[in-house]
Write a protein that holds these residues in place. Structure first.
Motif, PDB file in Angstrom:
ATOM      1  N   VAL A  85      16.979  48.974 -16.041  1.00 18.29           N
ATOM      2  CA  VAL A  85      17.265  47.755 -15.284  1.00 18.29           C
ATOM      3  C   VAL A  85      17.309  48.091 -13.796  1.00 18.29           C
ATOM      4  CG1 VAL A  85      18.983  45.946 -14.849  1.00 18.29           C
ATOM      5  CG2 VAL A  85      18.574  46.736 -17.189  1.00 18.29           C
ATOM      6  N   LEU A  86      16.610  47.299 -13.019  1.00 13.51           N
ATOM      7  CA  LEU A  86      16.682  47.430 -11.558  1.00 13.51           C
ATOM      8  C   LEU A  86      17.653  46.363 -11.055  1.00 13.51           C
ATOM      9  CD1 LEU A  86      15.585  48.512  -8.772  1.00 13.51           C
ATOM     10  CD2 LEU A  86      13.954  46.621  -8.864  1.00 13.51           C
ATOM     11  N   THR A  87      18.756  46.798 -10.482  1.00 12.01           N
ATOM     12  CA  THR A  87      19.735  45.849  -9.939  1.00 12.01           C
ATOM     13  C   THR A  87      19.385  45.568  -8.480  1.00 12.01           C
ATOM     14  OG1 THR A  87      21.425  46.700 -11.433  1.00 12.01           O
ATOM     15  CG2 THR A  87      22.199  45.433  -9.545  1.00 12.01           C
ATOM     16  N   ASN A  88      19.324  44.289  -8.163  1.00  9.49           N
ATOM     17  CA  ASN A  88      18.859  43.892  -6.835  1.00  9.49           C
ATOM     18  C   ASN A  88      19.714  42.728  -6.343  1.00  9.49           C
ATOM     19  OD1 ASN A  88      17.280  43.628  -4.540  1.00  9.49           O
ATOM     20  ND2 ASN A  88      15.424  42.986  -5.622  1.00  9.49           N
ATOM     21  N   ARG A  89      19.648  42.446  -5.063  1.00 12.78           N
ATOM     22  CA  ARG A  89      20.371  41.316  -4.494  1.00 12.78           C
ATOM     23  C   ARG A  89      19.563  40.033  -4.701  1.00 12.78           C
ATOM     24  NH1 ARG A  89      22.327  42.856   1.472  1.00 12.78           N
ATOM     25  NH2 ARG A  89      24.084  41.531   0.962  1.00 12.78           N
ATOM     26  N   THR A  90      20.246  38.897  -4.579  1.00 10.34           N
ATOM     27  CA  THR A  90      19.548  37.621  -4.778  1.00 10.34           C
ATOM     28  C   THR A  90      18.869  37.142  -3.490  1.00 10.34           C
ATOM     29  OG1 THR A  90      21.689  36.610  -4.419  1.00 10.34           O
ATOM     30  CG2 THR A  90      20.920  36.698  -6.682  1.00 10.34           C
ATOM     31  N   LEU A  91      19.061  37.879  -2.412  1.00  7.85           N
ATOM     32  CA  LEU A  91      18.504  37.432  -1.137  1.00  7.85           C
ATOM     33  C   LEU A  91      16.976  37.526  -1.168  1.00  7.85           C
ATOM     34  CD1 LEU A  91      21.014  39.239   1.244  1.00  7.85           C
ATOM     35  CD2 LEU A  91      21.088  36.892   0.408  1.00  7.85           C
ATOM     36  N   ALA A  92      16.353  36.477  -0.657  1.00  7.01           N
ATOM     37  CA  ALA A  92      14.892  36.398  -0.743  1.00  7.01           C
ATOM     38  C   ALA A  92      14.217  37.478   0.092  1.00  7.01           C
ATOM     39  CB  ALA A  92      14.433  35.023  -0.299  1.00  7.01           C
ATOM     40  N   GLN A  93      14.740  37.716   1.276  1.00  7.25           N
ATOM     41  CA  GLN A  93      14.083  38.663   2.183  1.00  7.25           C
ATOM     42  C   GLN A  93      14.956  39.859   2.494  1.00  7.25           C
ATOM     43  OE1 GLN A  93      11.106  38.955   3.277  1.00  7.25           O
ATOM     44  NE2 GLN A  93      10.284  37.012   2.580  1.00  7.25           N
ATOM     45  N   PRO A  94      14.384  41.034   2.290  1.00  8.17           N
ATOM     46  CA  PRO A  94      13.113  41.346   1.630  1.00  8.17           C
ATOM     47  C   PRO A  94      13.327  41.820   0.194  1.00  8.17           C
ATOM     48  CG  PRO A  94      13.815  43.266   2.861  1.00  8.17           C
ATOM     49  CD  PRO A  94      14.946  42.251   2.953  1.00  8.17           C
ATOM     50  N   TYR A  95      14.511  41.499  -0.345  1.00  8.02           N
ATOM     51  CA  TYR A  95      14.903  42.112  -1.624  1.00  8.02           C
ATOM     52  C   TYR A  95      14.035  41.651  -2.789  1.00  8.02           C
ATOM     53  CZ  TYR A  95      18.819  43.424   1.259  1.00  8.02           C
ATOM     54  OH  TYR A  95      19.568  43.935   2.274  1.00  8.02           O
ATOM     55  N   THR A  96      13.798  40.335  -2.891  1.00  5.96           N
ATOM     56  CA  THR A  96      13.034  39.861  -4.045  1.00  5.96           C
ATOM     57  C   THR A  96      11.610  40.423  -4.049  1.00  5.96           C
ATOM     58  OG1 THR A  96      14.404  37.902  -4.181  1.00  5.96           O
ATOM     59  CG2 THR A  96      12.269  37.802  -5.286  1.00  5.96           C
TER      60      THR A  96
END
Lengths: 525, 317
Positions: free
Chosen positions: A368-379
């Motif tokens: 699983v890659l855990t990431n933030r919900t912020l569109a830029q530039p995380y998504t």
């Protein structure tokens, strides 16, 4: 590292903006600009989000500040001049004689001393986020009202530039003596603007400080920093001229929309950013406790190809190692390409990655890659990574979570792989390398790894005052960090700032935290 | 009537206590805490002792039952605590936004009622004619189009055609009515349209039902004019379900305009709620939930009392 935007509309915009550089600043007017987040505190020393700097920097001065036209050079803010002892252990600053707080009192060395004492040794109840930056200061003395002396216990090449930190707002010693929490409740500094109001969730407002220490400045009568919680609303306001700038960054799509609508009335400036996306592998968890797995996953990423694609849709661009490309301690491109994960031959790299995974017993790895919900530039960064890892037969679930849950996963170790980020205000290895050293020494590295070899190299460069020798140690550190791959860089961010052309005097820089005092900003109208 | 009112008011207490218990403990199950968001949310090398000290300052290191007791004690004494994000009293944070949210809710309700009742009535009276079809298309579109999307179209339309945008900061109506209305009329229209669609369909179906009742037939048989039949005999009863919907929608609008507030950059309760949740600002979330619970309970009570006023068959004892 400044780049020019390719589109015809933007080229016209830039051409238009450069024609007016030499104009004499005009006095008057109120600048409305956008702040895309709400500051949680007024206290710079406790602040950790750019929203604090963008909101309160116009009200405060610092000891030094970055000369953005010659970045990373620094110049005096309240300091008029300074000397550094040959052993680089003593820094003596002479303060300007004409610096006044907004309540009319004159700034003295006691105010600067009280500020730095608060930063390095905060009293109970006071939060000092950057305390570690000043842990080498052994003593601060004030021989007279205009002189302040910092004595270090050991040499530290980052201390001098840290005196230009935008977070080190100078507070009144008298006010701090009355209430050490005063800066979190009231805004009162020596900056170019005096505080008028803060309507929480709405805006900050300031008015001209007539006794500001730079003659003639500020040029504006006042400013209003309007808080936006949504990008579309901010863009509408920028397009409609209700705000003249958003000083953090736009995404490429946002840039294109506003530039297309405003044409020559908009100036767009772009520059590589002192921020990067990094990938942290949880070294406490199998199979990421195996260096072959971590290295394989890093090698599978086509950073060079990704840079070309992602830079069209995200605030990501430069391929770089542990230091920002183009910065004083950055790795030259030819050398960078020799590091695992940075080679130009992606087919060979992926073949090697597959071999490493087979050797480690994980040819069909999934995680699983855990990431933030912020569109830029995380998504886009996360989606890109998943596709890259798919190329070597790795299956990844993309779990995007809110900041609170993200931080909880980070601090509890409840993650496999984390798309992490760095947040600096300058290109300083003492700050930037904390992403890669042992987690028990650096809360900035979420990889939960302990590696004393990296720690040793970090400490060596931290005490090395000869830039050439320091650079060599950093290269050694970088090679080891990329080989062991607890945390590896993905791409460096790319900053895009669009301002209306009649906004003048603001300077672009590699950090969104620098140059926000607005003292030299003026309106050509 | 007064005894009924008193009983309903007393019933609010266990309801609110239940809401308080659920809210407090459910929030604690959610991962993450505000200190990390505040000090590490934008990255940074913040040491564990700084995090621990801030947690202690906010009382987050205390046992849950102790925290709950403190909060309940505060509720009883109307001390709602301070926002863990801003350090300001929660009441101050909410009061700052409530005025705007309340005004948008009132304006949207006025828009909805002004549109929905005539349209719903006309649609029912001209059932299966082209007038009815037009009204039904209008109302179905209102249900189908999200308010925030309509809001975005409104904003972009104003920008593209008039190169004008509503003000981006709030001015109270008693300070500058023109600035105030020129900012809030657009979200009120965007939200009011969907709201009107819901109510109009309710009025239409309810009126169609009522018009089939025996007492309407009796009124017509007595030779009462059709307009009087509708206005005096049918509308009162037909409006009862619509009043329930109007009340619930109004209560929803106080805290539920999350996306619409963001589209119009309104500093309202909905936006505050979302920000509080994103930051795990427990004190603020808890108080906002309690506020909305009070609003819903109060609106329901008002709706019930309005029923009694409109329908002579209903008497509360």
């Amino acid at each position: 590292m400044r780049t020019t935007v390719a589109s015809a509309a933007l080229a016209a915009v830039i051409a238009c903006s450069t024609s007016a550089v030499a104009q004499t600043p005009k006095r008057g007017g109120t600048l409305n600009f956008a702040i895309s987040a709400e500051a949680p505190t007024y206290d710079c020393h406790a602040g950790n989000t750019y929203a604090v700097v963008h909101a309160v920097a116009p009200f405060y001065s610092t000891l030094l500040k970055f000369d953005l036209s010659k970045y990373p050079a620094v110049e005096g803010d309240v300091a008029e001049s300074w000397t550094i002892s040959p052993d680089q252990l003593t820094f003596t600053f002479r303060l300007r004689d004409n610096v006044f707080f907004h309540d009319g009192t004159k700034l003295t060395s006691a105010d600067v001393k009280a500020t730095y004492e608060r930063l390095r040794n905060p009293p109970a109840g006071v939060v000092s986020v950057r305390r570690a930056s000043y842990e080498d200061i052994a003593e601060i003395t004030t021989p007279d009202e205009r002189t302040i002396v910092f004595r270090l216990a050991a040499p530290n090449p980052s201390v001098f530039q840290n005196f230009a930190s935008p977070w080190d707002c100078i507070y009144s010693a008298a006010k701090l003596a009355e209430d050490p929490l005063f800066p979190s409740k009231t805004i009162m500094g020596t900056g170019p603007f005096k505080f008028v109001e803060h309507v929480r969730g709405s805006h900050f407002a300031g008015t001209r400080h007539d006794r500001y220490h730079v003659p003639g400045q500020p040029y504006l009568d006042g400013f209003r920093g309007v808080i936006f919680s949504q990008g579309a609303a901010m863009l509408n306001a920028l397009q409609g001229g209700q705000v003249l700038a958003e000083f953090r960054s736009l995404s490429p799509a946002e840039r294109d929309r506003v530039a297309g609508a405003l044409g020559p009335r908009l100036r767009v400036e772009e520059e590589s950013w002192v921020l990067k996306l990094t990938i942290a592998f949880n070294a406490e968890k199998a199979p990421f406790n195996d260096p072959r797995v971590r290295k394989a996953l890093s090698m599978a990423i086509d950073r060079w190809g990704g840079s070309q694609g992602l830079s069209r849709i995200a605030t990501l661009r430069a391929v770089g190692g542990v230091m920002r490309p183009g910065s004083p301690f950055a790795t030259p491109e030819a050398e960078l390409a020799k590091l695992p994960g940075f080679g130009r031959d992606i087919r060979a790299a992926r073949e090697e990655a597959r071999r490493l995974l087979r050797e480690a017993g994980h040819p069909n790895l999934s995680f699983v890659l855990t990431n933030r919900t912020l569109a830029q530039p995380y998504t886009p960064g996360g989606v890109f990574l998943i596709n890259e890892w798919r190329q070597i037969g790795v299956t990844v679930e993309h779990r995007q979570v809110e900041t609170a849950a993200y931080n909880a996963a980070q601090s509890s170790g409840n993650f496999d792989v984390l798309l992490d980020f760095s947040n600096e205000f300058m290109d300083e290895p003492n700050n930037g390398l904390t992403k890669y050293i042992s987690s028990d020494r650096s809360p900035n590295n979420p990889a939960r790894a302990v590696d004393r070899d990296l720690d040793r190299l970090y400490d060596l460069q931290r005490r090395e005052t000869d830039p050439a020798k320091r650079n060599a140690i950093i290269r050694e550190f970088e090679a080891l960090a990329m080989e062991r791959a607890y945390t590896v860089p993905l791409l460096w961010w790319h900053r895009i700032v669009a301002t209306h052309t009649h906004l003048r005097g603001w300077q672009m820089s590699p950090s969104h935290l620098l140059g926000q005092s607005l003292a030299a900003v003026w309106l050509d109208q | 009537m007064l005894r009924y009112l008193g009983r309903r008011l007393l019933l609010m207490i266990p309801t609110l206590v239940g809401v308080a218990i659920l809210t407090f403990f459910m929030l604690r199950v959610v991962p993450g805490d505000i200190v990390e968001v505040k000090l590490r949310g934008d990255g940074g090398n913040v040491t564990a002792d700084v995090i621990a000290a801030e947690r202690a300052r906010l009382g987050l290191d205390q046992p849950l039952i102790h925290q709950f007791g403190d909060w309940m004690l505060g509720l009883v004494t109307f001390d709602f605590g301070v926002s863990m994000w801003t350090g300001r009293p929660v009441v101050e944070e909410i009061a700052l936004r409530l005025e705007l949210s309340f005004q948008v809710a009132v304006m949207a309700t006025i828009v909805a009622v002004l549109i929905a009742i005539p349209l719903g009535t006309i649609s029912a009276l001209f059932r299966n004619t082209w007038i009815d079809y037009v009204v039904r298309i209008f109302t179905i579109a209102g249900l189908a189009v999200p308010s925030f999307w309509l809001g975005m179209l409104v904003i972009l339309g104003l920008l593209a055609w008039f190169n004008w945008l509503p003000p981006i900061t709030y001015t109270p109506i008693y300070v500058d009515p023109i600035a105030n209305l020129s900012q809030l009329i657009w979200p009120a229209l965007a939200v009011g349209y969907r709201y009107a669609a819901v109510v109009a369909r309710m009025v239409r179906s309810s009126l169609l039902e009522v018009m089939k009742e025996d007492y309407i037939r009796t009124a017509r048989a007595k030779g009462v004019f059709e307009r009087l039949v509708v206005m005096r005999h049918a509308m009162g009863n037909a409006l009862l379900p619509a009043i329930t919907v109007i009340g619930l929608e109004f209560a929803f609008l106080i805290g539920g305009l999350v996306v619409t507030e963001q589209v119009f950059n309104l500093n309202g309760i909905g936006r505050l709620f979302v920000q509080a949740v994103a930051r795990n600002d427990f004190m603020l979330i808890q108080t906002l939930v309690m506020l909305l619970a009070v609003v819903f309970i109060t609106v329901n009570l008002i709706v019930d009392l309005t029923y009694a006023a409109l329908d002579p068959r209903i008497r509360y004892k």
